[in-house]
Design a protein around this motif. Structure first.
Motif, short mmCIF file in Angstrom:
data_model
loop_
_atom_site.label_atom_id
_atom_site.label_comp_id
_atom_site.label_asym_id
_atom_site.label_seq_id
_atom_site.Cartn_x
_atom_site.Cartn_y
_atom_site.Cartn_z
N UNK A 46 117.05 58.70 40.38
CA UNK A 46 115.85 57.96 39.97
C UNK A 46 116.24 56.95 38.90
N UNK A 47 115.75 55.73 39.02
CA UNK A 47 116.21 54.66 38.14
C UNK A 47 115.86 54.89 36.67
N UNK A 48 114.87 55.73 36.41
CA UNK A 48 114.49 55.99 35.02
C UNK A 48 115.29 57.14 34.41
N UNK A 49 116.13 57.79 35.20
CA UNK A 49 116.90 58.94 34.72
C UNK A 49 118.32 58.52 34.37
N UNK A 50 118.99 59.30 33.50
CA UNK A 50 120.39 59.01 33.19
C UNK A 50 121.28 59.15 34.42
N UNK A 51 122.41 58.48 34.40
CA UNK A 51 123.36 58.58 35.50
C UNK A 51 123.84 60.02 35.66
N UNK A 52 123.86 60.55 36.87
CA UNK A 52 124.35 61.92 37.08
C UNK A 52 125.82 62.04 36.71
N UNK A 53 126.27 63.26 36.47
CA UNK A 53 127.68 63.47 36.13
C UNK A 53 128.56 63.12 37.34
#
Length: 597
Positions: free
Chosen positions: A186-193
């Motif tokens: 989701x564009x509002x979330x931090x980049x996944x690991x």
């Protein structure tokens, strides 16, 4: 030239899936769920609607790989390209996700040296939205509205933008690898690991090997059965246990026609046969998850029972047309959602009750509320079975008294009676359901049977046939040696079969479905004919037809919904759960009769 439907292979992570063509292009992918908008929609349009191709440099759009296959009993796809300078292998897979979905493509040099290219066109919302691209910490990042996709490679390769695409070129020599990882969040979330693609590959292969080892089917068709079971597992939405009917929407039942529907939802009509397939192959955990999804989805007022639900049991699935997509081989309209969700199909009551009985007989833990739910459904069906409905095939014409719907009402009452007889401690009035069962049986035999032709018909008073009456053999509505049963099987073969494959019903003239055009042979109906032939004592004919159906699978063992016997190609949404369920059940039946014989 548009790839044929059978040119595609499936990869997935048990929450969504992608279709990879023989030309090395991912032409279909919905993120983050099966029913989300597609970021690659070239399948229903063209390259400008989104795709991701990795192939040797100089390979034209229609050039295809040398060979491809899944690795053992897994959903890891290996595609080989042999060129004049060497051979390269592309490994495509989606690891079972932690939080974010990943598509991983590992390019491995097999021999010599091969120059490769990658072209990535991301188009969100089914090929409509061109995202904003930027660079960040060695990644290419695409953002538009709620969607964000990150692309990286290991080792890093040079990328550049060209015609709203992300391109790269690189060379792989024998023993070298270049791995690409595409991750959505989701564009509002931090980049996944970040996930190591090589470790992910090992874990993915291990996960599939452990899963496949649980299969208890060891008949002579094990390879075909295992591939179908893997496909069914791939179409399962792991968080809820729901199984989508197919990965795609709007692949046509007739090239250039309008019979194009969204199958990325969960149908109750599949429930009994799905449970039977899973249980017969030893997959009780999956059967339990599907049964639990079923109980959650159908909870509520029995009058509001739907024929299909969303992945988590969602009820509103509004049908919409996407005019910016030309459709597969110009088969329009392209639809999302499915208006059939509002139809009344009385057969689903029988299918739900039969499913819960199958689950009970298999030893699945019985939910305390499950029986009360069945009594509630029966209470509604007790009077509703006398009404017309849209039937199993979701016709868009007028409601009718479809024979299959009535037979499944008989199944509902019959399974209730048998459950009460075997479990006298349960509440319920067995005599009440016996009365209903007898009334349905008498009416179907009187009004749904044509004595002149010795066959059950599509609906009361009709001379048309319907492949669904073949299921009378499975339900126990009549003994398998009853002349009316044998006559029905023979009539369906004579009137609905073409080159041995069975159509659902006739679409000529004023068809009951209210739609123009025709369609191909329906694959699962042909498997029903296998079962009917076997159970009416014609084992050799059943085995011959089964082998013919196996030959319809594509090179990696996948089946669509239908088959065009004239053009010799697959039609309809792909891969189709119902087709693979039919394959598993027929193979198990053949093995059981072989043992009994």
């Amino acid at each position: 030239m548009t790839p044929r439907i059978e040119d595609y292979a499936l990869i997935g992570d048990l929450q969504t899936g992608a279709l990879v063509g023989r030309n090395g292009s991912v032409d279909w992918l919905c993120l983050p769920r099966f029913d989300s908008g597609a970021c690659f929609a070239a399948l229903l349009g063209d390259e400008d609607n989104g795709h991701w191709r990795i192939a040797p440099q100089g390979a034209g759009p229609t050039d295809t790989c040398t060979r491809r296959a899944y690795v053992d009993d897994s959903l890891v796809l290996e595609t080989f390209w042999e060129t004049r300078t060497g051979t390269v292998k592309v490994i495509d897979f989606m690891p079972q996700r932690d939080k974010a979905p990943d598509v991983m493509r590992i390019v491995e040099g097999v021999s010599g040296s091969v120059d490769m290219s990658s072209v990535l066109r991301l188009r969100f919302d089914f090929g409509k939205v061109v995202p904003w691209m930027r660079r960040s910490h060695g990644h290419r990042v695409a953002v538009a509205g709620p969607d964000s996709v990150w692309l990286r490679s290991e080792p890093p390769v040079k990328t550049w933008g060209q015609q709203f695409s992300t391109c790269s070129s690189f060379t792989v020599k024998e023993g070298e690898t270049v791995a690409f990882v595409l991750t959505w969040h989701a564009s509002h979330s931090p980049r996944p690991k970040l996930i190591d693609p090589h470790k992910a590959l090992k874990h993915t292969l291990t996960d599939w090997a452990k899963w496949a080892a649980r299969c208890t089917y060891h008949g002579r068709h094990r390879q075909a059965v295992m591939r179908s079971l893997i496909t069914l597992k791939a179409l399962t939405y792991a968080p809820t246990g729901g199984i989508v009917a197919a990965l795609t929407t709007s692949l046509p039942e007739e090239i250039g026609g309008v019979r194009n529907w969204d199958y990325r939802y969960c149908w109750l009509r599949d429930s009994t046969l799905t449970l039977g397939a899973m249980i017969s192959a030893g997959y009780l955990e999956e059967a339990r998850a599907w049964r639990n999804w079923l109980l959650r989805a159908v909870a509520g007022d029995p009058a509001d029972l739907q024929i299909m639900y969303g992945l988590a049991g969602e009820r509103r699935l509004p049908e919409t047309e996407l005019p910016w997509l030309d459709g597969y081989e110009h088969s329009r309209p392209v639809r999302t959602g499915n208006a059939a969700v509002r139809q009344r199909q009385l057969d689903v009551y029988g299918e739900v009750i039969d499913s819960l009985r199958v689950a009970r007989e298999a030893g699945l833990d019985d939910k305390p509320h499950a029986w009360n739910l069945q009594l509630s459904l029966l209470g509604f069906l007790e009077s509703a079975w006398r009404e017309p409905d849209e039937g199993l095939w979701e016709i868009r014409g007028e409601r009718r008294h479809f024979v299959h719907s009535k037979v499944m009402a008989w199944v509902a009452a019959d399974r209730a009676v048998r459950t009460l007889e075997e479990n006298p401690q349960l509440p319920g009035d067995a005599d009440r359901w016996r009365t209903m069962r007898d009334a349905v049986h008498a009416e179907v035999c009187a009004r749904g049977y044509d004595p002149e032709r010795n066959t059950f018909t599509q609906y009361y008073g009709s001379r048309e046939l319907d492949a669904s009456v073949l299921l009378i053999v499975r339900t126990g509505f009549l003994p398998t040696d009853d002349p009316r049963v044998v006559g029905t099987v023979d009539a369906v073969r004579a009137e609905l079969a073409s080159d041995g494959l069975v159509r659902r019903y006739s679409t000529e003239g004023a068809s009951v479905d209210g739609l123009p055009g025709e369609e191909g042979a329906f694959v699962v109906c042909s498997f029903w004919l296998v079962d009917a032939l076997l159970r009416t004592g014609r084992r050799e004919e059943a085995e011959e037809l089964f082998e013919e159906l196996l030959s319809l699978r594509n090179d990696v063992g996948l089946l669509a919904e239908e088959y065009d016997t004239v053009a010799g190609r697959q039609l309809g949404n792909f891969p189709q759960a119902f087709s693979h369920i039919g394959l598993v059940n027929s193979a198990v039946d053949l093995a059981l009769h072989e043992t009994a014989g």
